[in-house]
Write a protein that holds these residues in place. Structure first.
Motif, PDB file in Angstrom:
ATOM      1  N   GLN A 106       0.828  -1.201   0.000  1.00 35.64           N
ATOM      2  CA  GLN A 106       0.000   0.000   0.000  1.00 35.64           C
ATOM      3  C   GLN A 106       0.865   1.255   0.000  1.00 35.64           C
ATOM      4  N   GLU A 107       1.968   1.168   0.709  1.00 33.74           N
ATOM      5  CA  GLU A 107       2.876   2.320   0.738  1.00 33.74           C
ATOM      6  C   GLU A 107       3.439   2.605  -0.656  1.00 33.74           C
ATOM      7  N   SER A 108       3.776   1.534  -1.356  1.00 37.70           N
ATOM      8  CA  SER A 108       4.312   1.683  -2.710  1.00 37.70           C
ATOM      9  C   SER A 108       3.258   2.246  -3.661  1.00 37.70           C
ATOM     10  N   LEU A 109       2.013   1.773  -3.506  1.00 36.89           N
ATOM     11  CA  LEU A 109       0.921   2.283  -4.347  1.00 36.89           C
ATOM     12  C   LEU A 109       0.684   3.763  -4.086  1.00 36.89           C
ATOM     13  N   ASN A 110       0.789   4.141  -2.836  1.00 39.09           N
ATOM     14  CA  ASN A 110       0.620   5.558  -2.504  1.00 39.09           C
ATOM     15  C   ASN A 110       1.711   6.406  -3.166  1.00 39.09           C
ATOM     16  N   ALA A 111       2.915   5.879  -3.211  1.00 36.49           N
ATOM     17  CA  ALA A 111       4.020   6.600  -3.852  1.00 36.49           C
ATOM     18  C   ALA A 111       3.772   6.725  -5.355  1.00 36.49           C
ATOM     19  N   ILE A 112       3.274   5.654  -5.982  1.00 34.40           N
ATOM     20  CA  ILE A 112       2.956   5.710  -7.419  1.00 34.40           C
ATOM     21  C   ILE A 112       1.856   6.731  -7.668  1.00 34.40           C
ATOM     22  N   GLN A 113       0.843   6.710  -6.780  1.00 32.34           N
ATOM     23  CA  GLN A 113      -0.259   7.679  -6.916  1.00 32.34           C
ATOM     24  C   GLN A 113       0.269   9.111  -6.822  1.00 32.34           C
TER      25      GLN A 113
END
Length: 266
Positions: A106-113
């Motif tokens: 989820q942290e990685s997805l937030n960074a992509i977002q």
């Protein structure tokens, strides 16, 4: 030959011819100096009227060409900006595909977002700053002589069904899949926008070529009527000089004959 004291017809004729020759010499010099064989309506009233009409038409064509060149610059500016937007959209789609793969935390997805949001903001910045002569080209309000460019704001790219580009969220699997649909549609919309701009640019370029040919023909026709043939006029000038010299010689000889008659009487 009859000799008279009160009148000297030969001298009068020579003087008249000299005056005529001097007028012709002056006119020839004027034509060479100006480069024109029509310098006043008296030279050729009909020719001047036609030449002036051709000049007006060629000037109007020149202004039309300038207007079309401005329009070409507009399309080039818009196309360049839309190309940058397309590159950003493709980069966003690559990130959305990556996010949809299911391997990120989820942290990685937030960074992509966050990265995607930065690209979306960049798209809106491009739209805000793409202008020509104070007119914004990509905000959807531009319209010039029937040529318009659709809005490229992220809030307008997409649809009610797929969602709009400004609202994509890839932090969930569902959101990532929906983002791909939105991005595909947005890329297609921008592509169609660029195609329209490119087609319009080609039309403007064709119009410029046609007008340029027409203007060249108009200027050539005007030149044929108005401009002097320097080589031909140089011959005429030399003829006028020779005639002037001959007339002066004839006038002098006539006066000499009159003087000789007076001397005889003395």
């Amino acid at each position: 030959m009859k000799l008279t004291i009160n009148q000297n017809p030969t001298a009068l004729l020579a003087a008249k011819m000299l005056e005529k020759t001097n007028t012709g010499l002056t006119n020839s010099l004027e034509r060479i100096a100006t480069g024109r064989k029509i310098n006043s309506a008296a030279d050729d009233a009909a020719g001047m009227t036609i030449a002036n009409s051709l000049r007006s038409q060629s000037l109007a064509a020149g202004q039309d060409i300038q207007n079309f060149n401005d329009n070409v610059s507009i399309t080039q500016t818009a196309d360049g900006a839309l190309g940058q937007i397309t590159d950003l959209l493709r980069d966003i789609r690559t990130q959305a595909v990556d996010a949809a793969g299911g391997s990120h935390s989820q942290e990685s997805l937030n960074a992509i977002q966050s990265n995607i949001q930065g690209s979306l903001d960049a798209i809106d910045d491009i739209v805000d700053t793409t202008s020509y002569n104070g007119q914004n080209l990509l905000d959807g309000d531009f319209n010039r002589n029937g040529f318009s460019i659709s809005s490229a704001y992220t809030s307008t790219l997409g649809s009610q069904e797929t969602g709009f580009l400004s609202d994509i969220d890839i932090t969930t699997p569902e959101g990532a899949q929906k983002a791909l649909e939105t991005l595909d549609l947005a890329i297609d919309q921008v592509g169609r926008n660029r195609s329209s701009v490119g087609a319009t640019q080609n039309q403007y370029t064709s119009d410029i070529n046609n007008l340029s040919t027409t203007r060249i023909n108009q200027m050539a026709s005007e030149s044929e009527i108005r401009d002097v043939d320097i080589a031909e006029e140089s011959i005429i000038l030399n003829q006028m000089k020779l005639l002037r010299d001959a007339n002066i010689y004839a006038l002098n000889k006539s006066n000499d004959a009159q003087n000789n008659l007076v001397n005889l009487l003395g």
